[in-house]
Design an enzyme around this catalytic site. Structure first.
Site, PDB file in Angstrom:
ATOM      1  N   HIS A  62      -7.128  24.256  41.434  1.00  0.00           N
ATOM      2  CA  HIS A  62      -7.241  23.964  39.894  1.00  0.00           C
ATOM      3  C   HIS A  62      -8.165  24.721  39.365  1.00  0.00           C
ATOM      4  O   HIS A  62      -9.224  25.234  40.062  1.00  0.00           O
ATOM      5  CB  HIS A  62      -7.675  22.207  39.979  1.00  0.00           C
ATOM      6  CG  HIS A  62      -6.700  21.333  40.791  1.00  0.00           C
ATOM      7  ND1 HIS A  62      -7.289  20.368  41.490  1.00  0.00           N
ATOM      8  CD2 HIS A  62      -5.473  21.506  40.766  1.00  0.00           C
ATOM      9  CE1 HIS A  62      -6.275  19.727  41.859  1.00  0.00           C
ATOM     10  NE2 HIS A  62      -5.158  20.127  41.534  1.00  0.00           N
ATOM     11  N   LYS A  72     -18.695  25.067  38.994  1.00  0.00           N
ATOM     12  CA  LYS A  72     -19.050  23.937  39.761  1.00  0.00           C
ATOM     13  C   LYS A  72     -19.912  24.069  40.901  1.00  0.00           C
ATOM     14  O   LYS A  72     -19.877  25.235  41.534  1.00  0.00           O
ATOM     15  CB  LYS A  72     -17.677  23.334  40.487  1.00  0.00           C
ATOM     16  CG  LYS A  72     -16.691  23.018  39.486  1.00  0.00           C
ATOM     17  CD  LYS A  72     -15.366  22.789  40.103  1.00  0.00           C
ATOM     18  CE  LYS A  72     -14.183  22.636  39.001  1.00  0.00           C
ATOM     19  NZ  LYS A  72     -12.921  22.509  39.700  1.00  0.00           N
ATOM     20  N   TYR A 132     -18.783  16.998  43.470  1.00  0.00           N
ATOM     21  CA  TYR A 132     -19.068  18.419  42.557  1.00  0.00           C
ATOM     22  C   TYR A 132     -19.656  17.922  41.210  1.00  0.00           C
ATOM     23  O   TYR A 132     -19.482  16.931  40.519  1.00  0.00           O
ATOM     24  CB  TYR A 132     -17.837  18.956  42.578  1.00  0.00           C
ATOM     25  CG  TYR A 132     -16.534  18.470  42.005  1.00  0.00           C
ATOM     26  CD1 TYR A 132     -16.036  18.620  40.672  1.00  0.00           C
ATOM     27  CD2 TYR A 132     -15.830  17.485  43.038  1.00  0.00           C
ATOM     28  CE1 TYR A 132     -14.745  18.050  40.308  1.00  0.00           C
ATOM     29  CE2 TYR A 132     -14.774  16.753  42.631  1.00  0.00           C
ATOM     30  CZ  TYR A 132     -14.215  17.286  41.410  1.00  0.00           C
ATOM     31  OH  TYR A 132     -13.021  16.607  40.959  1.00  0.00           O
ATOM     32  N   ASP A 170       0.246  18.624  42.083  1.00  0.00           N
ATOM     33  CA  ASP A 170      -0.278  19.681  43.077  1.00  0.00           C
ATOM     34  C   ASP A 170       1.018  20.507  43.486  1.00  0.00           C
ATOM     35  O   ASP A 170       1.081  21.683  43.779  1.00  0.00           O
ATOM     36  CB  ASP A 170      -1.254  19.334  44.071  1.00  0.00           C
ATOM     37  CG  ASP A 170      -2.533  19.001  43.272  1.00  0.00           C
ATOM     38  OD1 ASP A 170      -2.708  19.399  42.349  1.00  0.00           O
ATOM     39  OD2 ASP A 170      -3.494  18.569  44.198  1.00  0.00           O
TER      40      ASP A 170
END
Length: 181
Positions: A62, A72, A132, A170
């Site tokens: 992603h 991140k 995250y 996904d």
């Protein structure tokens, strides 16, 4: 805190100092000033996220696009994952290269993932709690992704495909060539 460069430009493995005694452990998971001193990068995080996954769950690959791209710093709070990133910045010297690391609740390592990278992880323990920090807010319309088993990226998940658990989203992500030509 120790910060190690990965083979990918601007991507770092972060090893926090862990203090152990008879009561357990303590660690500082992030220190903005110290991280900036060690890397030359000063990131202001604005959103924290957390996911819980069971064995074999693969989330990825992603990213967020355009003005909503996100830097991140990711870590495992509980469990063990194989964390994978890919440099998707066409002007980068490490464009299309991947890096993976085991992140777990024993080594407590973290990965700093800059804007323009794809990111995914595979849960290797019975359960994982994955956290995250993001420097930009999640914006659904700016989501992007590349299929986890793209032959051009050649990511070694070192895990049986038949045991992987993926969302329909996904499983249906485009290939690298479909996104980047």
């Amino acid at each position: 805190m120790q910060v190690e460069e990965t083979p990918l430009k601007d991507c770092f493995l972060v090893k926090p100092n862990i203090f152990k005694d008879h009561r357990g452990i303590f660690l500082e998971t992030y220190h903005r000033k110290r991280f900036a001193e060690l890397t030359g990068i000063d990131t202001e995080f604005v959103q924290d996220n957390q996911s819980v996954s069971s064995y074999g769950v693969l989330r990825g690959m992603h990213y967020q696009k355009g003005e909503f791209a996100q830097t991140k710093i990711v870590r495992v709070i509980y469990g063990k994952v194989l964390d994978v990133v890919v440099d998707l910045r066409p002007d980068s010297p490490t464009f299309k290269q991947t890096y993976s690391a085991i992140l777990d609740d024993q080594n407590l390592h973290q990965l700093y993932v800059p804007k323009g990278f794809g990111h995914g992880f595979l849960t290797l323990s019975a359960k994982s709690v994955f956290g995250y920090k993001c420097d930009n807010y999640y914006t659904p319309g700016s989501e992007g992704g590349i299929i986890f088993n793209d032959p051009d990226l050649n990511i070694d998940w070192d895990f049986p495909f038949k045991e992987m658990v993926l969302s329909d989203k996904d499983r249906d992500l485009p290939t690298f060539k479909e996104v980047f030509g």
